[in-house]
Design a protein around this motif. Structure first.
Motif, PDB file in Angstrom:
ATOM      1  N   SER A 278       0.847  -1.192   0.000  1.00  0.00           N
ATOM      2  CA  SER A 278       0.000   0.000   0.000  1.00  0.00           C
ATOM      3  C   SER A 278       0.885   1.246   0.000  1.00  0.00           C
ATOM      4  N   PRO A 279       0.513   2.280  -0.738  1.00  0.00           N
ATOM      5  CA  PRO A 279       1.311   3.511  -0.739  1.00  0.00           C
ATOM      6  C   PRO A 279       1.176   4.251   0.585  1.00  0.00           C
ATOM      7  N   SER A 280       2.073   5.192   0.799  1.00  0.00           N
ATOM      8  CA  SER A 280       2.029   5.989   2.020  1.00  0.00           C
ATOM      9  C   SER A 280       0.796   6.887   2.031  1.00  0.00           C
ATOM     10  N   SER A 281       0.307   7.163   3.211  1.00  0.00           N
ATOM     11  CA  SER A 281      -0.847   8.048   3.361  1.00  0.00           C
ATOM     12  C   SER A 281      -0.466   9.481   2.989  1.00  0.00           C
ATOM     13  N   PRO A 282      -1.421  10.284   2.537  1.00  0.00           N
ATOM     14  CA  PRO A 282      -1.141  11.694   2.252  1.00  0.00           C
ATOM     15  C   PRO A 282      -0.615  12.417   3.499  1.00  0.00           C
ATOM     16  N   VAL A 283       0.302  13.357   3.269  1.00  0.00           N
ATOM     17  CA  VAL A 283       0.883  14.125   4.370  1.00  0.00           C
ATOM     18  C   VAL A 283       0.104  15.426   4.521  1.00  0.00           C
ATOM     19  N   SER A 284      -0.275  15.745   5.760  1.00  0.00           N
ATOM     20  CA  SER A 284      -1.062  16.952   6.039  1.00  0.00           C
ATOM     21  C   SER A 284      -0.225  17.944   6.827  1.00  0.00           C
ATOM     22  N   TYR A 336     -12.715  15.746   6.825  1.00  0.00           N
ATOM     23  CA  TYR A 336     -12.619  14.969   5.592  1.00  0.00           C
ATOM     24  C   TYR A 336     -11.384  14.069   5.674  1.00  0.00           C
ATOM     25  N   TYR A 337     -11.374  13.013   4.830  1.00  0.00           N
ATOM     26  CA  TYR A 337     -10.315  12.009   4.908  1.00  0.00           C
ATOM     27  C   TYR A 337      -9.704  11.812   3.521  1.00  0.00           C
ATOM     28  N   ALA A 338      -8.406  12.061   3.426  1.00  0.00           N
ATOM     29  CA  ALA A 338      -7.698  12.019   2.146  1.00  0.00           C
ATOM     30  C   ALA A 338      -7.049  10.655   1.953  1.00  0.00           C
ATOM     31  N   GLU A 339      -7.283  10.059   0.773  1.00  0.00           N
ATOM     32  CA  GLU A 339      -6.727   8.751   0.420  1.00  0.00           C
ATOM     33  C   GLU A 339      -5.892   8.881  -0.844  1.00  0.00           C
ATOM     34  N   TYR A 340      -4.694   8.299  -0.827  1.00  0.00           N
ATOM     35  CA  TYR A 340      -3.811   8.352  -1.997  1.00  0.00           C
ATOM     36  C   TYR A 340      -3.901   7.042  -2.767  1.00  0.00           C
ATOM     37  N   SER A 341      -3.871   7.121  -4.103  1.00  0.00           N
ATOM     38  CA  SER A 341      -3.890   5.937  -4.959  1.00  0.00           C
ATOM     39  C   SER A 341      -2.712   5.975  -5.910  1.00  0.00           C
ATOM     40  N   ASP A 342      -2.045   4.796  -6.048  1.00  0.00           N
ATOM     41  CA  ASP A 342      -0.967   4.691  -7.037  1.00  0.00           C
ATOM     42  C   ASP A 342      -1.433   3.933  -8.266  1.00  0.00           C
ATOM     43  N   ASP A 343      -2.748   3.901  -8.487  1.00  0.00           N
ATOM     44  CA  ASP A 343      -3.406   3.216  -9.600  1.00  0.00           C
ATOM     45  C   ASP A 343      -3.444   1.705  -9.416  1.00  0.00           C
ATOM     46  N   THR A 344      -2.839   1.188  -8.361  1.00  0.00           N
ATOM     47  CA  THR A 344      -2.934  -0.232  -8.033  1.00  0.00           C
ATOM     48  C   THR A 344      -3.560  -0.419  -6.661  1.00  0.00           C
ATOM     49  N   CYS A 345      -3.039   0.308  -5.690  1.00  0.00           N
ATOM     50  CA  CYS A 345      -3.524   0.208  -4.316  1.00  0.00           C
ATOM     51  C   CYS A 345      -3.789   1.594  -3.759  1.00  0.00           C
ATOM     52  N   THR A 346      -4.532   1.615  -2.677  1.00  0.00           N
ATOM     53  CA  THR A 346      -4.827   2.880  -2.003  1.00  0.00           C
ATOM     54  C   THR A 346      -4.236   2.854  -0.609  1.00  0.00           C
ATOM     55  N   THR A 348      -3.981   4.143   3.558  1.00  0.00           N
ATOM     56  CA  THR A 348      -4.884   4.514   4.637  1.00  0.00           C
ATOM     57  C   THR A 348      -5.150   6.022   4.533  1.00  0.00           C
ATOM     58  N   ARG A 349      -6.176   6.489   5.192  1.00  0.00           N
ATOM     59  CA  ARG A 349      -6.625   7.869   4.992  1.00  0.00           C
ATOM     60  C   ARG A 349      -6.084   8.822   6.061  1.00  0.00           C
ATOM     61  N   THR A 350      -5.875  10.050   5.623  1.00  0.00           N
ATOM     62  CA  THR A 350      -5.386  11.109   6.504  1.00  0.00           C
ATOM     63  C   THR A 350      -6.520  12.091   6.781  1.00  0.00           C
ATOM     64  N   PRO A 351      -6.873  12.301   8.054  1.00  0.00           N
ATOM     65  CA  PRO A 351      -7.971  13.229   8.357  1.00  0.00           C
ATOM     66  C   PRO A 351      -7.503  14.682   8.328  1.00  0.00           C
ATOM     67  N   VAL A 352      -8.377  15.560   7.839  1.00  0.00           N
ATOM     68  CA  VAL A 352      -8.161  17.008   7.887  1.00  0.00           C
ATOM     69  C   VAL A 352      -9.461  17.635   8.392  1.00  0.00           C
ATOM     70  N   THR A 353      -9.377  18.380   9.493  1.00  0.00           N
ATOM     71  CA  THR A 353     -10.568  19.012  10.075  1.00  0.00           C
ATOM     72  C   THR A 353     -10.589  20.491   9.713  1.00  0.00           C
ATOM     73  N   LEU A 354     -11.722  20.926   9.187  1.00  0.00           N
ATOM     74  CA  LEU A 354     -11.947  22.338   8.863  1.00  0.00           C
ATOM     75  C   LEU A 354     -12.890  22.928   9.908  1.00  0.00           C
ATOM     76  N   THR A 355     -12.532  24.102  10.428  1.00  0.00           N
ATOM     77  CA  THR A 355     -13.368  24.749  11.441  1.00  0.00           C
ATOM     78  C   THR A 355     -13.475  26.237  11.142  1.00  0.00           C
ATOM     79  N   ILE A 356     -14.705  26.753  11.101  1.00  0.00           N
ATOM     80  CA  ILE A 356     -14.952  28.196  11.063  1.00  0.00           C
ATOM     81  C   ILE A 356     -15.705  28.549  12.344  1.00  0.00           C
TER      82      ILE A 356
END
Length: 451
Positions: A278-284, A336-346, A348-356
């Motif tokens: 599996s590829p590395s999770s997106p960096v936040s 929201y949860y960001a998932e990276y794909s290398d066109d073969t595998c995805t 794990t997801r990285t959470p990003v919280t938005l607050t106003i």
């Protein structure tokens, strides 16, 4: 084909018993060579419970138990015996003398157990052999050239085996039709086979789904084993279709499945499964939190992701729904949860919280406040009735907050308050007067008293 020693032992005992320990109603061939047709009584002996005697009828034309074509005999199946036969075995275990059953014409055998022993072979005219029971157990001990089902040319689709009304196998290779060839049955050991499949390739963290896809008669038992893996892991299952193994390493895995029926027949196959990393999770860079503006701003979760590549957003850490526009434009909090794909595998997801955060209201207090210049008043002397974390300004909006030590002058000052997140956008206006105040002192008063 993989054979278990115990099964082989019992099978040899069974074949020899067919010849040496008989049951009333058994038949065996005599092979006198005069007329080798099935319906010729001279080709058969019958066991009457005490000894072998000349057959009173040919096998299947009366009560029939087990039928054996012995070595060095050839029987032409030139008819369709009308009655049931318990079992038919071509060969008696003597590899030096071949036993042959020749399918001379379109024929039907009413049996559920058909065995071609090590010294047996079935040869063909352009004829069809039909077993009326679709669960007939065709058991082939050896598919070596010259034994088992005859696959030598010329072959044709007419040379075939039917199970009930379904053409099950044909002489020539016709794999694209979904049928077996005689060579397939020789290789598999008969009609009991497994053709394992899987959901390979999979990604690390996914579950391996295996299917045995058995064919053939009888109640079946299954045994799965993991025989090769990157980390020497072990796994076993007795399910026909196991789906509970999750690999812990990427790489190649090999599973072996064995099917066995109640007659002791068995078939073993292997299947390879590829597990991709599996590829590395997106960096936040972190969550995004802001105070509301007027008009309200829009926050975008993509602004927190520093990785490049194909990013897909979801509304849950696992599963969930795809979010095409991971933004926030109201006073609220959302993740929201960001998932990276290398066109073969995805990944794990990285959470990003938005607050106003919403803004507090302006503080309250006296709108006119007076001070004496002689007291050297400062911003610290200004007061409000309500509000926390008060900041004072000389402008209604914007500007720079005044230090508490800033001297007061006659002017209008503006107070804001802040909660733990945001400062109020509206401000309390206070008119300040700084004057030179009069100082009243006591004068001596003389009182005269009459005497």
């Amino acid at each position: 084909m993989k054979w278990l020693p115990t099964i082989l032992f019992f099978f040899f005992v069974g074949v020899l018993t067919n010849v040496s320990a008989q049951t009333t109603g058994d038949f065996r061939s005599t092979g006198n060579g005069t007329n080798d047709n099935w319906d010729n009584l001279a080709n058969w002996e019958y066991y009457n419970g005490t000894s072998w005697v000349p057959a009173p009828y040919y096998p299947g034309n009366g009560a029939t138990n087990d039928v054996t074509i012995i070595g060095a005999n050839k029987i032409n199946l030139n008819i369709s015996p009308p009655q049931n036969i318990n079992s038919i075995t071509v060969g008696d275990g003597d590899r030096t003398n071949k036993a042959i059953l020749h399918i001379a014409t379109d024929s039907t055998l009413k049996t559920t157990s058909f065995t071609i022993a090590y010294d047996g072979q079935v040869t063909w005219e352009n004829a069809i052999l039909t077993f009326p029971d679709p669960n007939t157990d065709i058991y082939i001990e050896s598919g070596e050239p010259g034994y088992g089902l005859d696959v030598k040319t010329p072959c044709s689709s007419k040379k075939s085996i039917y199970l009930d009304s379904v053409r099950y196998a044909i002489c020539n290779d016709n794999s694209n039709s979904g049928e077996y060839s005689f060579e397939d049955l020789n290789k598999n050991g008969g009609s009991l086979t497994v053709t394992p499949t899987s959901n390979s390739p999979i990604c690390l963290g996914d579950t391996v789904f295996l299917s045995a896809n058995p064919s053939g008669p009888g109640t079946k038992n299954f045994s799965w084993d993991l025989i090769a893996s990157p980390n020497s892991d072990t796994y076993t299952s007795t399910s026909e279709n196991p789906n509970n193994y999750i690999p812990s390493f990427s790489g190649g895995y090999t599973f072996e499945v064995t099917v066995t029926n109640e007659n002791g027949n068995t078939d073993t196959k292997t299947i390879d499964v590829t597990v991709n990393p599996s590829p590395s999770s997106p960096v936040s860079s972190g969550n995004i939190t802001e105070c509301a503006t007027n008009p309200i701003q829009t926050l975008d979760a993509n602004d927190a992701i520093t990785s490049t590549g194909t990013i897909t957003w979801y509304d849950a850490m696992t599963g969930g729904n795809v979010v095409s526009n991971p933004t926030l434009a109201t006073e609220d909090t959302i993740t929201y949860y960001a998932e990276y794909s290398d066109d073969t595998c995805t990944s794990t997801r990285t959470p990003v919280t938005l607050t106003i955060n919403s803004l507090p209201i302006a503080p309250t207090g006296d709108t006119e406040q007076n001070f004496c210049s002689a007291n050297n008043p400062t911003v610290a002397n200004l007061t409000t009735t309500t509000g926390t974390n008060i900041q004072w300004y000389t402008t209604a909006t914007g500007g720079t907050a005044l230090a508490n030590t800033t001297p007061l002058t006659t002017n209008t000052y503006y107070a804001s308050q802040s909660d733990t997140n945001c400062e109020s956008s509206s401000r309390l206006a206070v008119a300040v007067s700084v004057n030179g105040c009069s100082v009243i002192t006591n004068r001596r008063i003389t009182y005269r008293v009459k005497k």
